[in-house]
Motif scaffolding. Sequence first.
Motif, PDB file in Angstrom:
ATOM      1  N   ASN A  80      -9.480  10.833  -7.003  1.00  0.00           N
ATOM      2  CA  ASN A  80     -10.659  10.650  -6.158  1.00  0.00           C
ATOM      3  C   ASN A  80     -10.306  10.450  -4.682  1.00  0.00           C
ATOM      4  OD1 ASN A  80     -13.251  10.242  -5.303  1.00  0.00           O
ATOM      5  ND2 ASN A  80     -13.466   8.194  -6.182  1.00  0.00           N
ATOM      6  N   CYS A  81     -10.130  11.578  -3.967  1.00  0.00           N
ATOM      7  CA  CYS A  81      -9.905  11.517  -2.517  1.00  0.00           C
ATOM      8  C   CYS A  81      -8.731  10.620  -2.093  1.00  0.00           C
ATOM      9  CB  CYS A  81     -11.149  11.028  -1.785  1.00  0.00           C
ATOM     10  SG  CYS A  81     -12.617  11.956  -2.115  1.00  0.00           S
ATOM     11  N   PRO A  82      -7.505  10.966  -2.458  1.00  0.00           N
ATOM     12  CA  PRO A  82      -6.377  10.119  -2.047  1.00  0.00           C
ATOM     13  C   PRO A  82      -6.309   9.955  -0.526  1.00  0.00           C
ATOM     14  CG  PRO A  82      -5.603  12.283  -2.814  1.00  0.00           C
ATOM     15  CD  PRO A  82      -7.050  12.176  -3.194  1.00  0.00           C
ATOM     16  N   GLU A  83      -6.776  10.965   0.192  1.00  0.00           N
ATOM     17  CA  GLU A  83      -6.674  10.902   1.662  1.00  0.00           C
ATOM     18  C   GLU A  83      -7.577   9.804   2.253  1.00  0.00           C
ATOM     19  OE1 GLU A  83      -8.037  13.227  -0.097  1.00  0.00           O
ATOM     20  OE2 GLU A  83      -9.974  13.812   0.754  1.00  0.00           O
ATOM     21  N   LYS A  84      -8.491   9.292   1.430  1.00  0.00           N
ATOM     22  CA  LYS A  84      -9.357   8.201   1.911  1.00  0.00           C
ATOM     23  C   LYS A  84      -9.059   6.887   1.202  1.00  0.00           C
ATOM     24  CE  LYS A  84     -13.321  11.104   3.004  1.00  0.00           C
ATOM     25  NZ  LYS A  84     -14.661  11.539   2.585  1.00  0.00           N
ATOM     26  N   ALA A  85      -7.994   6.861   0.441  1.00  0.00           N
ATOM     27  CA  ALA A  85      -7.791   5.713  -0.446  1.00  0.00           C
ATOM     28  C   ALA A  85      -6.444   5.023  -0.223  1.00  0.00           C
ATOM     29  CB  ALA A  85      -7.914   6.157  -1.898  1.00  0.00           C
ATOM     30  N   GLY A  86      -5.865   5.186   0.963  1.00  0.00           N
ATOM     31  CA  GLY A  86      -4.594   4.508   1.193  1.00  0.00           C
ATOM     32  C   GLY A  86      -4.078   4.772   2.584  1.00  0.00           C
ATOM     33  N   TYR A  87      -2.862   4.346   2.823  1.00  0.00           N
ATOM     34  CA  TYR A  87      -2.235   4.592   4.123  1.00  0.00           C
ATOM     35  C   TYR A  87      -0.737   4.360   4.011  1.00  0.00           C
ATOM     36  CZ  TYR A  87      -1.839  -0.479   5.080  1.00  0.00           C
ATOM     37  OH  TYR A  87      -1.516  -1.807   5.044  1.00  0.00           O
ATOM     38  N   LEU A  88      -0.027   4.728   5.069  1.00  0.00           N
ATOM     39  CA  LEU A  88       1.420   4.487   5.097  1.00  0.00           C
ATOM     40  C   LEU A  88       1.695   3.125   5.741  1.00  0.00           C
ATOM     41  CD1 LEU A  88       3.046   7.941   5.924  1.00  0.00           C
ATOM     42  CD2 LEU A  88       2.575   6.868   3.728  1.00  0.00           C
ATOM     43  N   THR A  89       2.308   2.261   4.953  1.00  0.00           N
ATOM     44  CA  THR A  89       2.563   0.893   5.385  1.00  0.00           C
ATOM     45  C   THR A  89       3.964   0.790   5.988  1.00  0.00           C
ATOM     46  OG1 THR A  89       3.591   0.253   3.295  1.00  0.00           O
ATOM     47  CG2 THR A  89       1.196   0.137   3.388  1.00  0.00           C
ATOM     48  N   THR A  90       4.372  -0.436   6.277  1.00  0.00           N
ATOM     49  CA  THR A  90       5.739  -0.658   6.768  1.00  0.00           C
ATOM     50  C   THR A  90       6.742  -0.750   5.626  1.00  0.00           C
ATOM     51  OG1 THR A  90       5.217  -3.019   6.783  1.00  0.00           O
ATOM     52  CG2 THR A  90       5.097  -1.862   8.890  1.00  0.00           C
ATOM     53  N   GLY A  91       6.265  -0.761   4.377  1.00  0.00           N
ATOM     54  CA  GLY A  91       7.190  -0.857   3.247  1.00  0.00           C
ATOM     55  C   GLY A  91       6.538  -1.553   2.060  1.00  0.00           C
ATOM     56  N   GLY A  92       7.328  -1.772   1.035  1.00  0.00           N
ATOM     57  CA  GLY A  92       6.808  -2.315  -0.216  1.00  0.00           C
ATOM     58  C   GLY A  92       6.127  -3.664  -0.063  1.00  0.00           C
ATOM     59  N   THR A  93       6.668  -4.505   0.799  1.00  0.00           N
ATOM     60  CA  THR A  93       6.072  -5.837   0.949  1.00  0.00           C
ATOM     61  C   THR A  93       4.652  -5.738   1.492  1.00  0.00           C
ATOM     62  OG1 THR A  93       8.233  -6.867   1.225  1.00  0.00           O
ATOM     63  CG2 THR A  93       6.339  -8.088   2.056  1.00  0.00           C
ATOM     64  N   SER A 120      10.268 -10.616 -13.293  1.00  0.00           N
ATOM     65  CA  SER A 120      11.183  -9.677 -12.632  1.00  0.00           C
ATOM     66  C   SER A 120      10.607  -9.073 -11.355  1.00  0.00           C
ATOM     67  CB  SER A 120      11.512  -8.542 -13.599  1.00  0.00           C
ATOM     68  OG  SER A 120      10.312  -7.989 -14.114  1.00  0.00           O
ATOM     69  N   ALA A 121       9.406  -9.480 -10.975  1.00  0.00           N
ATOM     70  CA  ALA A 121       8.770  -8.852  -9.802  1.00  0.00           C
ATOM     71  C   ALA A 121       9.548  -9.163  -8.531  1.00  0.00           C
ATOM     72  CB  ALA A 121       7.328  -9.328  -9.667  1.00  0.00           C
ATOM     73  N   HIS A 122       9.353  -8.344  -7.533  1.00  0.00           N
ATOM     74  CA  HIS A 122      10.036  -8.455  -6.243  1.00  0.00           C
ATOM     75  C   HIS A 122       9.600  -9.738  -5.516  1.00  0.00           C
ATOM     76  CE1 HIS A 122      10.681  -7.323  -1.916  1.00  0.00           C
ATOM     77  NE2 HIS A 122      11.817  -6.905  -2.433  1.00  0.00           N
ATOM     78  N   PHE A 123      10.494 -10.271  -4.700  1.00  0.00           N
ATOM     79  CA  PHE A 123      10.182 -11.538  -4.012  1.00  0.00           C
ATOM     80  C   PHE A 123       9.028 -11.426  -3.018  1.00  0.00           C
ATOM     81  CE2 PHE A 123      13.788  -9.734  -1.550  1.00  0.00           C
ATOM     82  CZ  PHE A 123      13.243  -9.704  -0.288  1.00  0.00           C
ATOM     83  N   SER A 124       8.596 -10.187  -2.737  1.00  0.00           N
ATOM     84  CA  SER A 124       7.440 -10.054  -1.838  1.00  0.00           C
ATOM     85  C   SER A 124       6.218 -10.770  -2.405  1.00  0.00           C
ATOM     86  CB  SER A 124       7.117  -8.584  -1.589  1.00  0.00           C
ATOM     87  OG  SER A 124       6.955  -7.889  -2.798  1.00  0.00           O
ATOM     88  N   PHE A 125       6.146 -10.931  -3.721  1.00  0.00           N
ATOM     89  CA  PHE A 125       4.995 -11.630  -4.295  1.00  0.00           C
ATOM     90  C   PHE A 125       5.041 -13.135  -4.001  1.00  0.00           C
ATOM     91  CE2 PHE A 125       4.948  -7.605  -6.512  1.00  0.00           C
ATOM     92  CZ  PHE A 125       3.615  -7.264  -6.367  1.00  0.00           C
ATOM     93  N   ASP A 126       6.239 -13.662  -3.726  1.00  0.00           N
ATOM     94  CA  ASP A 126       6.316 -15.049  -3.255  1.00  0.00           C
ATOM     95  C   ASP A 126       5.707 -15.158  -1.860  1.00  0.00           C
ATOM     96  OD1 ASP A 126       7.591 -15.811  -5.612  1.00  0.00           O
ATOM     97  OD2 ASP A 126       9.586 -15.424  -4.790  1.00  0.00           O
ATOM     98  N   LYS A 127       5.889 -14.091  -1.068  1.00  0.00           N
ATOM     99  CA  LYS A 127       5.238 -14.076   0.254  1.00  0.00           C
ATOM    100  C   LYS A 127       3.719 -14.022   0.085  1.00  0.00           C
ATOM    101  CE  LYS A 127       9.020 -11.809   2.784  1.00  0.00           C
ATOM    102  NZ  LYS A 127       9.471 -10.613   3.501  1.00  0.00           N
ATOM    103  N   VAL A 128       3.265 -13.187  -0.850  1.00  0.00           N
ATOM    104  CA  VAL A 128       1.822 -13.093  -1.105  1.00  0.00           C
ATOM    105  C   VAL A 128       1.264 -14.470  -1.438  1.00  0.00           C
ATOM    106  CG1 VAL A 128       0.048 -12.180  -2.660  1.00  0.00           C
ATOM    107  CG2 VAL A 128       1.929 -10.701  -1.929  1.00  0.00           C
TER     108      VAL A 128
ATOM    109  N   TYR B 263      12.689 -14.493   6.458  1.00  0.00           N
ATOM    110  CA  TYR B 263      11.639 -15.165   7.208  1.00  0.00           C
ATOM    111  C   TYR B 263      10.552 -14.203   7.666  1.00  0.00           C
ATOM    112  CZ  TYR B 263      15.370 -18.593   7.325  1.00  0.00           C
ATOM    113  OH  TYR B 263      16.364 -19.458   6.950  1.00  0.00           O
ATOM    114  N   SER B 264      10.867 -12.909   7.637  1.00  0.00           N
ATOM    115  CA  SER B 264       9.926 -11.912   8.170  1.00  0.00           C
ATOM    116  C   SER B 264       8.769 -11.685   7.212  1.00  0.00           C
ATOM    117  CB  SER B 264      10.658 -10.596   8.406  1.00  0.00           C
ATOM    118  OG  SER B 264      11.301 -10.194   7.214  1.00  0.00           O
ATOM    119  N   LEU B 265       7.692 -11.095   7.724  1.00  0.00           N
ATOM    120  CA  LEU B 265       6.563 -10.761   6.857  1.00  0.00           C
ATOM    121  C   LEU B 265       6.906  -9.523   6.033  1.00  0.00           C
ATOM    122  CD1 LEU B 265       3.640 -11.490   6.116  1.00  0.00           C
ATOM    123  CD2 LEU B 265       2.865  -9.962   7.914  1.00  0.00           C
ATOM    124  N   THR B 266       7.479  -8.518   6.675  1.00  0.00           N
ATOM    125  CA  THR B 266       7.879  -7.326   5.939  1.00  0.00           C
ATOM    126  C   THR B 266       9.259  -7.568   5.328  1.00  0.00           C
ATOM    127  OG1 THR B 266       8.975  -6.290   7.828  1.00  0.00           O
ATOM    128  CG2 THR B 266       6.637  -5.899   7.601  1.00  0.00           C
TER     129      THR B 266
END
Lengths: 379, 379
Positions: A80-93, A120-128, B263-266
């Motif tokens: 369903n319209c991927p071009e309207k459903a996301g964007y390019l971020t700075t990375g996985g976090t 086993s999830a990435h530590f970015s979820f600790d940031k979340v 320490y960074s957000l990303t």
Amino acid sequence: MEENGKTKEEILAFLKKAKAADTNYERVLSSMCTYPHEIAVLAHTQFIESNMGDPGLFPGTFDLERQVLVMFGKMLHHKNCPEKAGYLTTGGTESNIQAIRSMKNFRHDIPKPNIIIARSAHFSFDKVANLSGIEIRKASLDNLLKVDLDSVRSLIDENTIGLVGIAGTTEFGQLDPIDELSELAIEKNIFLHVDAAFGGFVIPFMDLDYSYDFKLEGVTSMTIDPHKMALSTIPSGGLLFKEPEYFECLEIHTPYLSVNKQYSLTGTRSGGAVASTYAVMKHLGRKGYKKVVSDCMSVTKKLVEGADKLGIGTVIDPVLNIVALDVPEADLVRKKLLDEHGWHVSITRDPRALRIVIMPHIKNETIELFLKDLAKAVK
Amino acid sequence: MEENGKTKEEILAFLKKAKAADTNYERVLSSMCTYPHEIAVLAHTQFIESNMGDPGLFPGTFDLERQVLVMFGKMLHHKNCPEKAGYLTTGGTESNIQAIRSMKNFRHDIPKPNIIIARSAHFSFDKVANLSGIEIRKASLDNLLKVDLDSVRSLIDENTIGLVGIAGTTEFGQLDPIDELSELAIEKNIFLHVDAAFGGFVIPFMDLDYSYDFKLEGVTSMTIDPHKMALSTIPSGGLLFKEPEYFECLEIHTPYLSVNKQYSLTGTRSGGAVASTYAVMKHLGRKGYKKVVSDCMSVTKKLVEGADKLGIGTVIDPVLNIVALDVPEADLVRKKLLDEHGWHVSITRDPRALRIVIMPHIKNETIELFLKDLAKAVK
């Protein structure tokens, strides 16, 4: 800052010295980053002043991003319209933060929401968790280090707004049973985010009987990182929602720009990385990425076989190009490999094992050298 | 993605077309971004594969970042180990998010914290509110569009953990009375973050009798963006805390990296942008930036004088290189300038005025052409 600037030559000489102090990727077996593809660097440089935070000024770059999203959509069975459903971020976090933020905004009726992730999830979820105050519950793993479905189920309560599954865990490259998580998410009427930051550019190019993307009805968002296995430049992350309305939950009103809404976490955003991602994906095509992945898997096999000859097994049979070598006193071996031979490897948490990521900069010859030094280090 | 990749030549031809669709900065009077300096682009490209998310692998780039922090420290009268009290972010939004996150983490004893910002603050604080759930209270402005101290004071209660002052508002380039906010923050024993994303690379290079940095005891953190007026590449933001302990409040434990804290957000973070910022700051020096700023201010003066001849005044006397022209029916004039003449200007919210940012790509000749078209558009 000093009053007078240094000459260009002085600066370049100093940069050269700093560069020499950085580690060459050739001895880096611990990173999910690698050298970007030549065409990615060319494209990045050409668009280096482009700012996707103000896309009305850069309709050319904006269009490149739409085309990348359409390519993501095709790879990930998006309907369903991927071009309207996301964007390019700075990375996985950023992608993970934004996926959870969208869930929270969509379910603003739940005052104290929680989500369930694998241990086993990435530590970015600790940031979340720290950023958002949302409760993150960690499910246990089965003996293959995949998330345990019973554990996930037992953690769900009336405040649970979503689950997170991982397609390619950071430590072991293991694949969570996304199909079963999808069934569970549908049953409970909650979101399911798939973190395929690493696996997203590996799995589609292998012959695996594994479903993990929007083909599964319950999957509502996905993280997929071009600056890892896709050979794009930093910072290139990807975030795609099943429905544009989930993406729109990230809307912030923006006065004084060329557009009046913004969805990204950052404001100013690299158009160079967008052009870079477009260029390398178009240049390699499916055939090119199949070659990248099959080369990495062949080197992976060589590592596993060579380690086996040294009497060293693996924690799990490697599924992707990530290997956890079951070495006694892993921390000590790691230190020896670094101090005596200059190899950068890392250590998994549980069990403690030598973790090696076979990125495209790792060649057969690299592994031959590494195995020789490993033999010395484990003596 | 297609099965077969395109050739390098096909990709480059397509990128050229996309690039042509982007707007040249020469007609962009609405952006705080500009062309990066040549040496910034060179440095960025040289370090393009460097990932500051894993700094143990890139000690050379890490050292460049320390040197940038020391330069920030000197510019901003920092007294206590600037190299340990901040980092280079992706831009002002990340810096603002992280500054508020640090306040919240430091004051975790306050269950429902609030902060007070000016109504003129950047929209990134709406992201902070949405992400963190922290309450953001907006103080009103005085007739010069600076934050009103009485309004700030009246909004403070026992749950207020911090204030935000702005040194160079996005819309009007106005300077909040940071000295008075500092006194208030000390009196109430709360944090004070200064958003100098734009002003941070303008104010130090002008002859202004204005205090806004760590010289003031109450200032506890600052945002300062190299990818705006410092001519670095995107993404280059800066965040500096008064004390290393405030920075350390952002700590997340990181297994499987070369370091065990982040320490960074990303996660993955551009080493290219770090090298770029180092290179351009060292190359220009104070003298170089003084020239950049004085040129921009001279063009600003030309715009104001030219507008005055057309009978068009400014909402406030411009303090920095940002001008808000008091034009009747500003939205209509903006549209005419764009549709008929290709000029990108933006509109301030209250009052609605034509907003023009005089970045280094705007020359005297640009303003002469613009004034001619403005005369037609306001007719």
